[in-house]
Design an enzyme around this catalytic site. Sequence first.
Site, short mmCIF file in Angstrom:
data_model
loop_
_atom_site.label_atom_id
_atom_site.label_comp_id
_atom_site.label_asym_id
_atom_site.label_seq_id
_atom_site.Cartn_x
_atom_site.Cartn_y
_atom_site.Cartn_z
N LYS A 32 2.05 2.25 -5.12
CA LYS A 32 2.74 1.78 -6.34
C LYS A 32 1.88 1.97 -7.58
O LYS A 32 2.40 2.24 -8.66
CB LYS A 32 3.13 0.30 -6.20
CG LYS A 32 4.11 0.04 -5.07
CD LYS A 32 4.48 -1.42 -4.98
CE LYS A 32 3.37 -2.31 -4.50
NZ LYS A 32 2.89 -2.06 -3.13
N GLY B 229 -4.27 -4.30 -4.32
CA GLY B 229 -5.24 -3.31 -4.78
C GLY B 229 -4.49 -2.07 -5.19
O GLY B 229 -3.98 -1.36 -4.33
N HIS B 230 -4.37 -1.84 -6.48
CA HIS B 230 -3.58 -0.70 -6.96
C HIS B 230 -4.51 0.38 -7.49
O HIS B 230 -5.29 0.14 -8.39
CB HIS B 230 -2.59 -1.16 -8.03
CG HIS B 230 -1.52 -2.05 -7.47
ND1 HIS B 230 -0.61 -2.74 -8.24
CD2 HIS B 230 -1.20 -2.35 -6.18
CE1 HIS B 230 0.21 -3.43 -7.45
NE2 HIS B 230 -0.14 -3.22 -6.20
N ASP C 203 0.82 -1.23 0.00
CA ASP C 203 0.00 0.00 0.00
C ASP C 203 0.84 1.27 0.00
O ASP C 203 0.44 2.29 0.57
CB ASP C 203 -0.97 0.02 1.20
CG ASP C 203 -1.80 -1.24 1.26
OD1 ASP C 203 -2.27 -1.67 0.21
OD2 ASP C 203 -1.97 -1.79 2.37
N GLN D 164 2.21 -5.91 -3.10
CA GLN D 164 2.56 -6.00 -1.68
C GLN D 164 3.89 -5.28 -1.44
O GLN D 164 4.23 -4.37 -2.18
CB GLN D 164 2.62 -7.46 -1.19
CG GLN D 164 1.25 -8.14 -1.11
CD GLN D 164 0.73 -8.68 -2.41
OE1 GLN D 164 1.45 -9.30 -3.18
NE2 GLN D 164 -0.53 -8.46 -2.70
P1 IMP Z 1 -2.67 -12.79 1.93
O1 IMP Z 1 -1.70 -12.24 0.93
O2 IMP Z 1 -4.11 -12.54 1.55
O3 IMP Z 1 -2.41 -14.24 2.26
O4 IMP Z 1 -2.44 -12.01 3.31
C1 IMP Z 1 -1.27 -12.11 4.08
C2 IMP Z 1 -0.89 -10.78 4.69
O5 IMP Z 1 -0.48 -9.87 3.66
C3 IMP Z 1 -2.03 -10.08 5.43
O6 IMP Z 1 -1.48 -9.36 6.52
C4 IMP Z 1 -2.57 -9.10 4.40
O7 IMP Z 1 -3.23 -8.01 4.99
C5 IMP Z 1 -1.27 -8.69 3.72
N1 IMP Z 1 -1.46 -8.22 2.34
C6 IMP Z 1 -1.69 -8.98 1.26
N2 IMP Z 1 -1.80 -8.21 0.17
C7 IMP Z 1 -1.61 -6.94 0.57
C8 IMP Z 1 -1.56 -5.69 -0.13
O8 IMP Z 1 -1.70 -5.59 -1.35
N3 IMP Z 1 -1.33 -4.58 0.65
C9 IMP Z 1 -1.13 -4.67 1.98
N4 IMP Z 1 -1.17 -5.81 2.67
C10 IMP Z 1 -1.40 -6.94 1.96
#
Ligand code: IMP
Length: 428
Positions: free
Chosen positions: A16, A40-41, A13, A223
């Site tokens: 990007k 989520g971009h 977040d 991420q």
């Molecule tokens: P998962 O990727 O859904 O398995 O989540 C694992 C961890 O990564 C959790 O803490 C999510 O909130 C975090 N996470 C996954 N994708 C994002 C992102 O795009 N932005 C911020 N945190 C993320």
Amino acid sequence: MPAYAIIGGQWGDEGKGKVIDYLARRADCVVRYAGGNNAGHTVVNERGKFQLHLVPSGICWPGVRGIIGNGVVVDPDVLLGELDGLNARGIDTRSLYISERAHVIMPYHVLQDQLEEKARGSGAIGTTGRGVGPAYMDKAGRIGIRMGELLDIEGLRPRLERVLGFKNALITKVLGGKALDLDELLAKCQVWADRLGSYIQPTEQIIEDLLDQGARVILEGAQGTLLDLDHGSYPYVTSSSPSIGGACTGLGLNPQAIVEVVGVYKAYCTRVGGGPMPTEMHGPKADELREKAHEFGTTTGRARRIGWFDALAGRYSRQINGFTGMVLTRLDILDGLPSVRICVGYRADGRELDRFPANTNLLARCQPIYEEMPGWDQPTASATRLSQLPPQAAAYVRRIEELVGCQARLISTGPSREESILIEPVIP
Ligand code: IMP
């Protein structure tokens, strides 16, 4: 054959989407190499606001090709919804390619993700619940289904039957959920094949050809480095490799093609989900910043945790990725604060740490050591030149550069493309 990697330096977040959309005007192709629709971009341009989860962020520029690489996990229903939404708003998505080697997020992965999180109770990771972790588990366990397999439904049937038998046993006997039906799943696969078939291609070859022709390719990180499966705050991480190594394996890319690795950092920190965050702020100050910055997840709508800029963690990300420069985003959110803080080190168990610890229990015990700097009254919001920054804001940026160990190439001062201070171009 230049490739430019744009990678999150924190917990995701970092903004990007805006940065990649801004840079894509000078690119020929934008490729995603890791993650799935947990990302989520947000892109804001003259056509409005776009929230992209799988489609690469360059899609709004005509003539810029988008590629979803083999390292991405794809939920075809989500992708189709995204493509339909973009088409309805007049964006041409025909220049998109999806790797035949990318793994499919199946409905059982989404179910498994949600049931496992529930079962973890107070130890929940706080996943996005989109099936990303289970899809990568199956990839590593060699029972994943790849996008290319959708193009041969008869060949897929016996494999999916075996996999589903195993998955249904897990879902019903261990996790207490309901079994899924093979024929319904195969019917879904047929719909996905019919609608997405023409997009599914050998993308490593396409990328190599593009680079051979001198095309400028942006590697779009999803991420952030502190959520990296290997290098992040394990086990509170995602299941892929957002850092630079993931770009090579997630695309089949020759590392020598990468000429820039740029880290995107927010001027403060945020984190969604569980896991330690040493500079986390609590109470009204955090709430105020969260509201001002609309720090709520693009994918899940969850409130993001807020903290001061963590330069120790930022330096660690720079080391892992070999950042050649940084983009600093959301400086404007700090406008009007009487003072700002930067974490320059951690203290735990009676000693000082100067490196981001691998041990998450130790990270949770870390107390930040802060440097306090004067804030600024004059707005940085919408500034387009360095000279427009109040001296205190410029000093804050310089201190971050020094502590992280690389120079700012771009400063973002608002959500739209124009709200940017270009210092040194990333793509010439
Ligand atoms: P998962 O990727 O859904 O398995 O989540 C694992 C961890 O990564 C959790 O803490 C999510 O909130 C975090 N996470 C996954 N994708 C994002 C992102 O795009 N932005 C911020 N945190 C993320």
